[in-house]
Write a protein that holds these residues in place. Structure first.
Motif, PDB file in Angstrom:
ATOM      1  N   ASP A 130       1.087  -0.502  -0.011  1.00 54.95           N
ATOM      2  CA  ASP A 130       0.067   0.011   0.292  1.00 54.95           C
ATOM      3  C   ASP A 130       0.856   1.220  -0.091  1.00 54.95           C
ATOM      4  O   ASP A 130       0.576   2.879   0.053  1.00 54.95           O
ATOM      5  CB  ASP A 130      -0.815   0.370   1.232  1.00 54.95           C
ATOM      6  CG  ASP A 130      -2.004  -1.218   1.115  1.00 54.95           C
ATOM      7  OD1 ASP A 130      -2.221  -1.230  -0.581  1.00 54.95           O
ATOM      8  OD2 ASP A 130      -3.085  -0.915   2.235  1.00 54.95           O
ATOM      9  N   TYR A 131       2.099   1.349   0.599  1.00 50.95           N
ATOM     10  CA  TYR A 131       3.014   2.364   0.809  1.00 50.95           C
ATOM     11  C   TYR A 131       3.476   2.738  -1.096  1.00 50.95           C
ATOM     12  O   TYR A 131       3.311   3.736  -1.115  1.00 50.95           O
ATOM     13  CB  TYR A 131       3.616   2.430   1.699  1.00 50.95           C
ATOM     14  CG  TYR A 131       2.538   1.758   3.327  1.00 50.95           C
ATOM     15  CD1 TYR A 131       1.243   2.740   3.121  1.00 50.95           C
ATOM     16  CD2 TYR A 131       2.773   0.410   3.667  1.00 50.95           C
ATOM     17  CE1 TYR A 131       0.353   2.138   3.995  1.00 50.95           C
ATOM     18  CE2 TYR A 131       1.775   0.098   4.718  1.00 50.95           C
ATOM     19  CZ  TYR A 131       0.475   1.155   5.248  1.00 50.95           C
ATOM     20  OH  TYR A 131      -0.059   0.869   6.133  1.00 50.95           O
ATOM     21  N   SER A 132       4.941   1.865  -0.420  1.00 48.33           N
ATOM     22  CA  SER A 132       5.563   2.160  -1.676  1.00 48.33           C
ATOM     23  C   SER A 132       5.815   1.399  -3.276  1.00 48.33           C
ATOM     24  O   SER A 132       6.078   1.575  -3.935  1.00 48.33           O
ATOM     25  CB  SER A 132       7.188   1.311  -1.020  1.00 48.33           C
ATOM     26  OG  SER A 132       7.170  -0.380  -0.834  1.00 48.33           O
ATOM     27  N   GLY A 133       4.344   0.450  -3.065  1.00 45.88           N
ATOM     28  CA  GLY A 133       3.611  -0.280  -4.221  1.00 45.88           C
ATOM     29  C   GLY A 133       5.029  -1.250  -4.306  1.00 45.88           C
ATOM     30  O   GLY A 133       5.065  -1.918  -6.071  1.00 45.88           O
ATOM     31  N   LEU A 134       5.574  -1.680  -3.427  1.00 41.33           N
ATOM     32  CA  LEU A 134       6.694  -2.869  -3.577  1.00 41.33           C
ATOM     33  C   LEU A 134       5.817  -4.273  -4.209  1.00 41.33           C
ATOM     34  O   LEU A 134       5.523  -4.360  -2.715  1.00 41.33           O
ATOM     35  CB  LEU A 134       8.092  -2.785  -3.638  1.00 41.33           C
ATOM     36  CG  LEU A 134       9.222  -1.206  -3.958  1.00 41.33           C
ATOM     37  CD1 LEU A 134      10.008  -1.724  -2.602  1.00 41.33           C
ATOM     38  CD2 LEU A 134       9.004  -1.333  -5.306  1.00 41.33           C
TER      39      LEU A 134
END
Ligand SMILES: *[C@@H]1O[C@H](CO)[C@@H](O)[C@H](O)[C@H]1NC(C)=O
Length: 281
Positions: free
Chosen positions: A73-77
């Motif tokens: 959800d955050y860095s999209g990794l």
């Protein structure tokens, strides 16, 4: 007339000669048949070679463990990086040079793991409200969990190594125990289900050179740096992580650098590289 008969006989004999030579399939047709056969065999051979090459490439290529994964959800990794488990990494006992071993551990800096995120964005993501970023009050400061874990295992290692060497322990006992418990909880949270193979003979070793799907840490590092909080530890071993003095390490091109420089009364071109030092141990 005789001559005509002679010619006719000659023609007939030639024809007969030809008939002697007669085969069920006319010469030209035989040739065509052979050509079709040859093309068919050749095609099968080429196809077989191609399939063998594909099979060999697949056999020798690093195995991509199949996975279904969604980006974070955050860095999209996503977990999209096949990495083999390194039994003899320079961070482990395989590295006989203890000075070098200390160096590689201490070179893992933690400060860039302290980031600033827009408060609106953080709220939309359901993140807990966090401390306000001093150089932009629309942003809040967060510590990326992966860096917190690295920070913790660095502390644990320093404690163990200093104890083994009988040298000065630089970290706080309670903090080390807190870190150990944090790692325990992180392991349970992650629930890593990779089946590690066991060797058949000799000392049991598990997972050596076994590929796993990982997130790309260099991309996480880039994401953290893109969201810099200009943070730097002076002494990562000491538990002094509070105070605005830690926020003066803005990158040269950072939009927060002018505000930071003004706050500390520093010149317009001021830049300081964060250096995370720990006392020798
Ligand atoms: C061990 O590593 C240190 C630091 O990199 C280096 O200066 C030293 O020469 C190495 N020692 C040996 C024995 O290789």
């Amino acid at each position: 007339m005789d001559r005509q008969k002679e010619q006719a006989d000659a023609l007939l004999s030639r024809e007969l000669q030809f008939d002697d030579d007669f085969t069920p399939f006319p010469k030209t047709k035989t040739k065509a048949r052979h050509t079709y056969k040859f093309i068919l065999v050749e095609s099968i051979a080429i196809l077989s070679i191609i399939l063998n090459i594909i099979a060999a490439v697949d056999y020798f290529a690093p195995k991509n463990v199949s996975f279904r994964d969604v980006p974070t959800d955050y860095s999209g990794l996503p977990h999209d990086q096949p990495v083999v488990y390194d039994w003899e990494s320079p961070f482990g006992p395989g590295n006989q040079n203890s000075t070098l071993q200390d160096e590689v551990w201490e070179a893992m800096t933690i400060g860039q793991g302290i980031i600033s995120l827009p408060k609106d964005w953080a709220k939309a993501k359901g993140l807990h409200p966090s401390a306000t970023f001093p150089w932009d009050h629309s942003r809040a400061v967060y510590l990326v969990a992966g860096y917190h874990k690295l920070h913790c295992i660095k502390k644990i290692r320093r404690w163990i190594v200093a104890t083994e060497r009988g040298s000065q322990r630089t970290d706080h006992y309670e903090h080390v125990l807190h870190c150990l418990d944090g790692i325990r909880q992180a392991i349970l949270c992650e629930g890593d289900d990779t089946p590690l193979y066991l060797s058949e003979v000799g000392d049991k070793i598990s997972g050596r050179d076994e590929p796993r799907q990982c997130r790309d840490w260099s991309k996480l590092d880039r994401w953290a740096k893109e969201n810099t909080a200009c943070y730097g530890y002076d002494n990562e071993a000491a538990d002094d992580s509070g105070g605005i003095k830690h926020y003066k390490y803005c990158p040269r091109d950072s939009p927060y650098a002018p505000v930071m420089r003004e706050y500390f009364g520093l010149p317009d071109d001021y830049y300081e590289e964060p250096v995370e030092e720990v006392p020798s141990y």
